[in-house]
Design a protein around this motif. Structure first.
Motif: not given
Length: 244
Positions: A138-161
């Motif tokens: 399980v990858v909890v997207l809002p918990e990932l660090d806010d870095t360029p390395d994680t952008v692709a994954l965090r684009l699968m999130s919603r709201r503030e993330s």
């Protein structure tokens, strides 16, 4: 929500389609046919390119399945995803997926507790795994660090993330792995879903005038590059004919 499911698949397809076998909706062999969300098996020569993609590329070094959730999945949702993986492994005629990734826009506290997920070793904050016998993470997207390395994954999130990922992508496009391709994909996604009359909490995440101008610049650059390539090919052919 269908809009977010589409964006997650668009992100995966943009980054992975040239690097292996990518299927957005793959049928899973089972007594009653199921569909895995997205399946990927890397080409043998694509490993350096996958490493260059950052965190998402590292997740794709071996055949795998992605089953993104635009909210926090329930224990039943996780159980169904796991059943898909096991059926897929059992009936695979090509490279069987070795791991199931569950990117989640919300933290599934009940599922994490009931299944006994624990922080995944050698993976960053936000990754929770079961065991090698049950290769589900399980990858909890809002918990990932806010870095360029994680952008692709965090684009699968919603709201503030998702908004943070968009701000990073917009402001640091050249720092994000395949950032320009991702930005084009996101802009097209925004226009598509706004064109269908859908609005949501991220509706103001990018200025429409700016995104339209960006697409026009991308189109103009592509036309110019094509003209330059055509001129170069014409000159080379002319030189070859002159030498004959």
């Amino acid at each position: 929500m269908a809009a977010y499911d589409t964006l997650a698949k668009d992100v995966l397809e943009v980054l992975l389609d040239d690097l292996g076998t990518f299927v957005r909706d793959r049928e899973v062999p089972a007594p009653a046919s199921q569909r895995a969300d997205s399946y990927f098996a890397p080409h043998a020569n694509a490993l350096p390119a996958l490493h260059a993609l950052g965190l998402l590329g590292r997740m794709c070094l071996r055949p795998c399945v992605f089953d993104p959730f635009s909210d926090a999945p329930s224990p039943e949702d996780v159980r169904e995803s796991l059943r898909k993986l096991l059926n897929h492994q059992r009936g695979a005629t090509t490279a069987a997926p070795e791991r199931l990734w569950l990117p989640c826009a919300g933290r599934p506290d009940t599922a994490l507790r009931q299944f006994g997920f624990t922080p995944a070793a050698v993976w960053p904050k936000g990754f929770y795994a079961l065991s090698e016998a049950l290769p589900v993470t399980v990858v909890v997207l809002p918990e990932l660090d806010d870095t360029p390395d994680t952008v692709a994954l965090r684009l699968m999130s919603r709201r503030e993330s998702l908004n943070r990922a968009l701000r990073t992508l917009h402001g640091r496009t050249d720092d994000v792995p395949q950032g320009r391709r991702l930005f084009v994909a996101v802009v097209k996604w925004i226009h598509t879903w706004r064109g269908r009359g859908l609005r949501w909490e991220e509706d103001a995440m990018l200025d429409l005038t700016e995104t339209e101008a960006f697409l026009e610049r991308q189109f103009a650059a592509g036309v110019q590059q094509g003209m330059q390539q055509g001129m170069q090919q014409g000159m080379q052919q002319g030189m070859q004919q002159g030498m004959q």
